[in-house]
Motif scaffolding. Structure first.
Motif, PDB file in Angstrom:
ATOM      1  N   HIS A 121      68.705  13.175 -19.342  1.00  0.00           N
ATOM      2  CA  HIS A 121      69.134  11.919 -19.954  1.00  0.00           C
ATOM      3  C   HIS A 121      70.638  11.731 -19.839  1.00  0.00           C
ATOM      4  CE1 HIS A 121      65.192  10.982 -21.457  1.00  0.00           C
ATOM      5  NE2 HIS A 121      65.083  12.218 -21.900  1.00  0.00           N
ATOM      6  N   GLY A 122      71.376  12.850 -19.922  1.00  0.00           N
ATOM      7  CA  GLY A 122      72.820  12.762 -19.756  1.00  0.00           C
ATOM      8  C   GLY A 122      73.192  12.314 -18.362  1.00  0.00           C
ATOM      9  N   VAL A 123      72.493  12.841 -17.381  1.00  0.00           N
ATOM     10  CA  VAL A 123      72.737  12.441 -15.992  1.00  0.00           C
ATOM     11  C   VAL A 123      72.423  10.962 -15.810  1.00  0.00           C
ATOM     12  CG1 VAL A 123      71.966  12.741 -13.611  1.00  0.00           C
ATOM     13  CG2 VAL A 123      72.378  14.741 -15.047  1.00  0.00           C
ATOM     14  N   ALA A 124      71.285  10.548 -16.387  1.00  0.00           N
ATOM     15  CA  ALA A 124      70.892   9.146 -16.252  1.00  0.00           C
ATOM     16  C   ALA A 124      71.934   8.231 -16.886  1.00  0.00           C
ATOM     17  CB  ALA A 124      69.523   8.923 -16.880  1.00  0.00           C
ATOM     18  N   ALA A 125      72.416   8.620 -18.064  1.00  0.00           N
ATOM     19  CA  ALA A 125      73.419   7.798 -18.751  1.00  0.00           C
ATOM     20  C   ALA A 125      74.712   7.747 -17.948  1.00  0.00           C
ATOM     21  CB  ALA A 125      73.671   8.370 -20.149  1.00  0.00           C
ATOM     22  N   ALA A 170      76.302   4.450 -16.260  1.00  0.00           N
ATOM     23  CA  ALA A 170      77.666   4.003 -16.547  1.00  0.00           C
ATOM     24  C   ALA A 170      78.440   3.773 -15.253  1.00  0.00           C
ATOM     25  CB  ALA A 170      78.374   5.049 -17.419  1.00  0.00           C
ATOM     26  N   TRP A 171      78.228   4.661 -14.305  1.00  0.00           N
ATOM     27  CA  TRP A 171      78.930   4.492 -13.018  1.00  0.00           C
ATOM     28  C   TRP A 171      78.469   3.204 -12.335  1.00  0.00           C
ATOM     29  CZ3 TRP A 171      78.330   3.666  -7.925  1.00  0.00           C
ATOM     30  CH2 TRP A 171      79.423   3.932  -7.095  1.00  0.00           C
ATOM     31  N   ILE A 172      77.162   2.969 -12.364  1.00  0.00           N
ATOM     32  CA  ILE A 172      76.641   1.766 -11.713  1.00  0.00           C
ATOM     33  C   ILE A 172      77.187   0.509 -12.391  1.00  0.00           C
ATOM     34  CG2 ILE A 172      74.534   0.431 -11.272  1.00  0.00           C
ATOM     35  CD1 ILE A 172      73.059   3.127 -10.984  1.00  0.00           C
ATOM     36  N   HIS A 184      80.797   0.296 -11.008  1.00  0.00           N
ATOM     37  CA  HIS A 184      81.047   0.286  -9.557  1.00  0.00           C
ATOM     38  C   HIS A 184      79.900  -0.269  -8.730  1.00  0.00           C
ATOM     39  CE1 HIS A 184      84.596   2.772 -10.315  1.00  0.00           C
ATOM     40  NE2 HIS A 184      83.846   3.581 -11.042  1.00  0.00           N
ATOM     41  N   GLY A 185      78.785  -0.569  -9.365  1.00  0.00           N
ATOM     42  CA  GLY A 185      77.605  -0.994  -8.610  1.00  0.00           C
ATOM     43  C   GLY A 185      77.854  -2.258  -7.802  1.00  0.00           C
ATOM     44  N   GLY A 186      78.562  -3.180  -8.398  1.00  0.00           N
ATOM     45  CA  GLY A 186      78.834  -4.439  -7.710  1.00  0.00           C
ATOM     46  C   GLY A 186      79.652  -4.220  -6.448  1.00  0.00           C
TER      47      GLY A 186
END
Lengths: 358, 172
Positions: free
Chosen positions: B4-8, B12-14, B17-19
């Motif tokens: 879950h930590g990795v997913a969070a 957050a990165w997406i 920076h996702g755009g």
């Protein structure tokens, strides 16, 4: 760079900045990505991992391409030849032709059904460890006329190449403690199949994580999600796990498959419409260490906009039934029959559960 | 970090920076669907090793490289080849006029799509992302001299194509 190049470069920057505005929106991107990772069961995009895996297979055009993991560098996903599929077992994955079936009698080949009822020979088959009758067959493999190519996963073995009659060769390779043996008379195919052996991943395992907390203890419950109607379900990943303490150390994923269409509807209907409750259990029949059974199945039901994990316990004397994190339901014959498809068929269950399938 | 930590962390990165990653992918592919697919595939593939990628220091560089690899990989390239048509009629060297600038930018965008994919990736990394030769080399998994060569050849191709189209228009 010439002055003209400078002008072109300047114009290029303007062109790229202006046309970048046509890129797709990032709205919902995180949800779609996380849905495809199947780790956050309550934040769902439609990411059908099955579709991703199928796309990888269908779009592949040539030989198997495998990239080495180079530390922090991106690793290109391996691509199988068209008409191949991935098989995963306890942390490793290997590609085989889709035409290959399931079930390998191994050294007990002579105990198969009488000749009149014997099924037609298959081009190949994949086998996983399972209980088998101890039969003293006259040879390790069947006579030439009855041979199929067999690929088997085992938790122990001997790495090497062994030659048999008629040009048939048995080759065993080991990866991360899993021994993969291929028996074949086709040297090129043998090399091609074994060349795909690699650590598995959730994508190669059709949406099933090689590790899962459900395999670690009886206390696990899926994250609850909103109600899901059977008709909403587009695909289901079926993940069969060993209980972690019932197998040697390593990922407990034993097998994976993914279904869609009518088969997904049938499976979803069976699991979502079973009566609320639990069981059937038979607590008098087991020692405590076997009460929840040595294996379980996790279903990932995927709708267009979300998905739901459902835990199915069937192998023990207690704790049998399904759990979606909100509702516990009893096992039914419909569900057990829907689950009875290789390679994720339940490996064992108690008499009270077997009676549901009568 | 658990799952879950990795997913969070990835989420957050997406969010941040996702755009930008989507815009980068779109400039490479010139196709909204393929850009979205490339970015999703890269992020999904990165998930299992996200902690290692973050520890490596620059998830953005890793993901840009994943997108480039997907874009330039053989099996994807074999599927579809764009046949862009650049209408650059009348585009002279003069691009000071705003209308001409927009026209030439549109023409360059179309011509960019006809560049070999490695050259196009180098051009996007240089002239959109503003990356250095070394950064581009790391992303494209090639030498700095190759990067310079790719960009030089890309500019030469664009310059020639612009000139050719202009000549075609002015010929009888």
């Amino acid at each position: 760079m010439t002055e003209q190049d400078d002008r072109i470069a300047e114009a290029l920057t303007g062109a790229l900045r202006r046309h970048a505005e046509g890129a797709p929106s990032s709205d919902g991107l995180a949800e779609r990505v996380l849905a495809r990772t199947s780790t956050r069961r309550t934040r769902r995009g439609f990411g059908a991992v099955a579709a991703v895996v199928l796309a990888v297979v269908v779009l592949s055009l040539g030989a198997v391409l495998l990239a080495q993991d180079r530390g922090g560098d991106p690793v290109a996903e391996p691509v199988l030849p068209q008409g191949w599929r991935w098989e995963s077992y306890r942390g490793v994955a290997i590609g085989v032709p889709t035409s290959w079936g399931y079930g390998v009698p191994g050294p007990s080949w002579c105990s198969r059904t009488p000749e009149a009822e014997r099924p037609p020979l298959r081009s190949g088959a994949v086998g996983r460890p399972a209980g088998m009758r101890a039969v003293g067959c006259p040879s390790q493999y069947p006579p030439l006329a009855e041979r199929e190519q067999w690929l088997t996963f085992e938790d122990s073995g001997e790495v090497g190449i062994r030659e048999f009659d008629g040009g048939w060769v048995e080759e065993t390779r080991e990866l991360d403690g899993v021994f993969v043996t291929l028996f074949s008379a086709n040297d090129a195919l043998r090399a091609q199949v074994l060349g795909t052996l690699r650590p598995t991943s959730e994508e190669l395992a059709l949406g099933c994580g090689p590790m899962h907390p459900a395999a670690e203890g009886r206390g696990y419950r899926p994250e609850p999600g909103g109600p899901l109607a059977p008709g909403e379900v587009r695909s289901v990943s079926v993940c069969r796990y060993a209980r972690s303490d019932a197998v040697p150390s390593g990922p407990p994923l034993l097998a994976a498959r993914v279904v869609s269409g009518d088969e997904a509807l049938r499976l979803a209907s069976a699991v979502l419409t079973a009566p609320e409750g639990a069981g059937p259990d038979d607590p008098e029949s087991c020692a405590p260490e076997y009460d929840y059974g040595p294996e379980l199945i996790l279903l990932h039901l995927r709708a267009d906009d979300r998905s739901q994990e459902v835990l199915v316990r069937y192998a023990g004397c207690e704790g049998n039934g399904t759990d979606d994190g909100t509702t516990r339901r009893a096992l039914t014959g419909d569900l057990m029959w829907a689950l009875d498809a290789p390679p994720t068929s339940p490996g064992q269950f108690q008499v009270v559960v077997a009676q549901l399938m009568r | 970090m658990d799952g879950h930590g990795v997913a969070a962390d990835l989420e957050a990165w997406i969010d941040v920076h996702g755009g930008a990653l989507l815009r980068f992918a779109y400039l490479l592919t010139a196709d909204r669907d393929r850009a979205a697919d490339a970015v999703q595939d890269a992020l999904v593939a990165a998930y299992p090793r996200w902690e290692r990628i973050v520890a490596h220091g620059d998830p953005g560089a890793y993901l840009r490289r994943s997108v480039v690899n997907a874009h330039t990989s053989r099996w994807r390239r074999s599927l579809r080849r764009e046949q862009p048509v650049a209408d650059v009629a009348g585009l002279a060297g003069q691009i000071d006029d705003p209308a001409d600038r927009i026209a030439i930018e549109d023409a360059l965008w179309l011509l960019c799509r006809s560049l070999p994919r490695k050259q196009r990736a180098a051009v996007v990394l240089r002239y959109y992302e503003g990356r250095s030769d070394a950064e581009i080399a790391a992303t494209l998994d090639c030498s700095v001299s190759t990067v310079r060569s790719q960009i030089h050849r890309a500019l030469a191709t664009l310059r020639t194509r612009l000139a050719d189209d202009e000549e075609e228009v002015s010929s009888p």
